[in-house]
Design a protein around this motif. Structure first.
Motif, mmCIF file in Angstrom:
data_model
loop_
_atom_site.group_PDB
_atom_site.id
_atom_site.type_symbol
_atom_site.label_atom_id
_atom_site.label_comp_id
_atom_site.label_asym_id
_atom_site.label_seq_id
_atom_site.Cartn_x
_atom_site.Cartn_y
_atom_site.Cartn_z
ATOM 1 N N ALA A 139 26.062 17.775 29.543
ATOM 2 C CA ALA A 139 25.726 19.012 28.818
ATOM 3 C C ALA A 139 25.046 18.885 27.433
ATOM 4 C CB ALA A 139 27.084 19.765 28.658
ATOM 5 N N ASP A 140 25.534 17.835 26.708
ATOM 6 C CA ASP A 140 25.167 17.552 25.301
ATOM 7 C C ASP A 140 23.618 17.315 25.576
ATOM 8 O OD1 ASP A 140 26.250 17.910 23.127
ATOM 9 O OD2 ASP A 140 26.849 15.743 22.742
ATOM 10 N N ARG A 141 23.275 16.396 26.337
ATOM 11 C CA ARG A 141 21.750 16.047 26.664
ATOM 12 C C ARG A 141 20.947 17.396 27.157
ATOM 13 N NH1 ARG A 141 21.795 11.751 30.146
ATOM 14 N NH2 ARG A 141 22.289 10.222 28.795
ATOM 15 N N GLU A 142 21.450 18.129 27.789
ATOM 16 C CA GLU A 142 20.954 19.558 28.016
ATOM 17 C C GLU A 142 20.575 20.363 26.870
ATOM 18 O OE1 GLU A 142 21.448 22.890 31.266
ATOM 19 O OE2 GLU A 142 21.960 20.919 31.945
ATOM 20 N N ARG A 143 21.615 20.274 26.105
ATOM 21 C CA ARG A 143 21.553 21.341 25.010
ATOM 22 C C ARG A 143 20.380 20.667 23.864
ATOM 23 N NH1 ARG A 143 27.240 21.682 25.447
ATOM 24 N NH2 ARG A 143 27.848 19.983 24.269
ATOM 25 N N GLN A 144 20.438 19.391 23.994
ATOM 26 C CA GLN A 144 19.353 18.704 22.989
ATOM 27 C C GLN A 144 18.197 18.986 23.570
ATOM 28 O OE1 GLN A 144 19.719 17.307 20.053
ATOM 29 N NE2 GLN A 144 21.857 17.536 20.041
ATOM 30 N N THR A 145 17.916 18.998 24.889
ATOM 31 C CA THR A 145 16.505 19.275 25.493
ATOM 32 C C THR A 145 16.425 20.683 25.125
ATOM 33 O OG1 THR A 145 16.887 17.905 27.078
ATOM 34 C CG2 THR A 145 15.138 19.355 27.503
ATOM 35 N N TYR A 146 17.345 21.620 25.362
ATOM 36 C CA TYR A 146 16.924 23.142 24.849
ATOM 37 C C TYR A 146 16.668 23.406 23.643
ATOM 38 C CZ TYR A 146 18.620 24.288 29.858
ATOM 39 O OH TYR A 146 18.779 24.446 31.165
ATOM 40 N N LEU A 147 17.219 22.614 22.786
ATOM 41 C CA LEU A 147 17.121 22.802 21.204
ATOM 42 C C LEU A 147 15.747 22.371 20.934
ATOM 43 C CD1 LEU A 147 18.419 23.523 18.575
ATOM 44 C CD2 LEU A 147 19.255 21.081 18.425
ATOM 45 N N TYR A 148 15.437 21.245 21.426
ATOM 46 C CA TYR A 148 14.158 20.462 21.159
ATOM 47 C C TYR A 148 13.188 21.708 21.498
ATOM 48 C CZ TYR A 148 10.322 17.249 21.388
ATOM 49 O OH TYR A 148 8.895 16.782 21.122
ATOM 50 N N ARG A 149 13.245 22.147 22.987
ATOM 51 C CA ARG A 149 12.086 23.129 23.505
ATOM 52 C C ARG A 149 12.144 24.252 22.693
ATOM 53 N NH1 ARG A 149 14.228 25.750 28.534
ATOM 54 N NH2 ARG A 149 15.211 27.039 26.939
ATOM 55 N N ASP A 150 13.198 24.776 22.351
ATOM 56 C CA ASP A 150 13.310 26.261 21.496
ATOM 57 C C ASP A 150 12.475 25.885 20.088
ATOM 58 O OD1 ASP A 150 14.468 27.371 23.572
ATOM 59 O OD2 ASP A 150 16.626 27.035 22.529
ATOM 60 N N ASP A 151 12.786 24.827 19.485
ATOM 61 C CA ASP A 151 12.210 24.190 18.382
ATOM 62 C C ASP A 151 10.739 24.351 18.649
ATOM 63 O OD1 ASP A 151 12.163 23.274 15.474
ATOM 64 O OD2 ASP A 151 11.459 21.416 16.130
ATOM 65 N N LEU A 152 10.409 23.594 19.582
ATOM 66 C CA LEU A 152 8.852 23.922 19.779
ATOM 67 C C LEU A 152 8.097 25.096 20.219
ATOM 68 C CD1 LEU A 152 8.450 20.562 22.143
ATOM 69 C CD2 LEU A 152 7.920 20.793 19.689
ATOM 70 N N ARG A 153 8.864 25.987 20.751
ATOM 71 C CA ARG A 153 8.371 27.398 21.006
ATOM 72 C C ARG A 153 8.314 27.928 19.675
ATOM 73 N NH1 ARG A 153 11.650 29.438 26.226
ATOM 74 N NH2 ARG A 153 10.482 28.287 27.872
ATOM 75 N N GLU A 154 9.313 27.859 18.517
ATOM 76 C CA GLU A 154 9.309 28.451 17.432
ATOM 77 C C GLU A 154 7.857 27.916 16.543
ATOM 78 O OE1 GLU A 154 11.997 28.627 13.496
ATOM 79 O OE2 GLU A 154 12.865 28.617 15.468
ATOM 80 N N ARG A 155 7.753 26.735 16.715
ATOM 81 C CA ARG A 155 6.838 26.179 15.936
ATOM 82 C C ARG A 155 5.274 26.753 16.690
ATOM 83 N NH1 ARG A 155 7.856 19.974 14.465
ATOM 84 N NH2 ARG A 155 9.836 20.310 13.311
ATOM 85 N N VAL A 156 5.422 26.836 17.636
ATOM 86 C CA VAL A 156 4.112 27.112 18.492
ATOM 87 C C VAL A 156 3.790 28.544 17.937
ATOM 88 C CG1 VAL A 156 3.080 27.749 20.627
ATOM 89 C CG2 VAL A 156 3.810 25.622 20.233
ATOM 90 N N ALA A 157 4.924 29.557 17.814
ATOM 91 C CA ALA A 157 4.749 30.727 17.629
ATOM 92 C C ALA A 157 4.271 31.068 16.303
ATOM 93 C CB ALA A 157 5.861 31.816 17.816
ATOM 94 N N VAL A 158 4.832 30.055 15.413
ATOM 95 C CA VAL A 158 4.443 30.282 13.877
ATOM 96 C C VAL A 158 2.840 29.729 13.752
ATOM 97 C CG1 VAL A 158 4.557 28.832 11.722
ATOM 98 C CG2 VAL A 158 6.645 29.912 12.935
ATOM 99 N N LEU A 159 2.427 28.865 14.592
ATOM 100 C CA LEU A 159 1.149 28.190 14.567
ATOM 101 C C LEU A 159 0.300 29.353 15.202
ATOM 102 C CD1 LEU A 159 1.497 24.468 15.414
ATOM 103 C CD2 LEU A 159 0.870 25.519 13.143
ATOM 104 N N GLU A 160 0.564 30.002 16.116
ATOM 105 C CA GLU A 160 -0.332 30.996 16.687
ATOM 106 C C GLU A 160 -0.571 32.111 15.649
ATOM 107 O OE1 GLU A 160 1.795 31.851 20.500
ATOM 108 O OE2 GLU A 160 0.609 30.640 21.464
ATOM 109 N N SER A 161 0.508 32.517 15.015
ATOM 110 C CA SER A 161 0.387 33.485 14.032
ATOM 111 C C SER A 161 -0.576 33.129 12.795
ATOM 112 C CB SER A 161 1.884 33.982 13.444
ATOM 113 O OG SER A 161 2.353 33.087 12.610
#
Length: 112
Positions: free
Chosen positions: A38-60
């Motif tokens: 579960a910890d590993r999965e949370r880390q994966t989701y956290l990493y994915r969400d961070d990447l999504r946020e960065r992509v959104a910022v870069l797109e803007s």
């Protein structure tokens, strides 16, 4: 009681306690494994969400840069048009100056 009955009872008691202990051990082991997963999965989701946020910022930022680029291109087009108009005006003013200078020279020659 005989020795064999006593040994049987002791083995049965040890088996019961041993089985319970083994069960608890394996249960804890499974819980820890699930927590790690579960910890590993949370880390994966956290990493994915961070990447999504960065992509959104870069797109803007990219959209802002595109808008600025279009604005600068429009300004450059206006400047080019104004420059062409000014060049044409300078050309006619030079021609008019040459014509007037020729007229002045002609009038000076007539006076002399």
């Amino acid at each position: 009681m005989e020795n064999s009955d006593l040994i049987t009872i002791v083995v049965a008691i040890m088996g019961t306690f041993g089985g319970t202990s083994a069960w608890n051990y394996y249960q804890k082991k499974m819980e820890l494994k699930e927590e790690v997963e579960a910890d590993r999965e949370r880390q994966t989701y956290l990493y994915r969400d961070d990447l999504r946020e960065r992509v959104a910022v870069l797109e803007s930022k990219l959209d802002e840069e595109r808008q600025e680029r279009l604005l600068l291109l429009a300004r450059m087009q206006e400047q080019s048009e104004e420059l062409a108009a000014l060049r044409t005006e300078v050309k006619y003013l030079r021609e008019e100056r040459q014509r007037l200078m020729a007229k002045i020279d002609e009038l000076i020659e007539k006076k002399e």
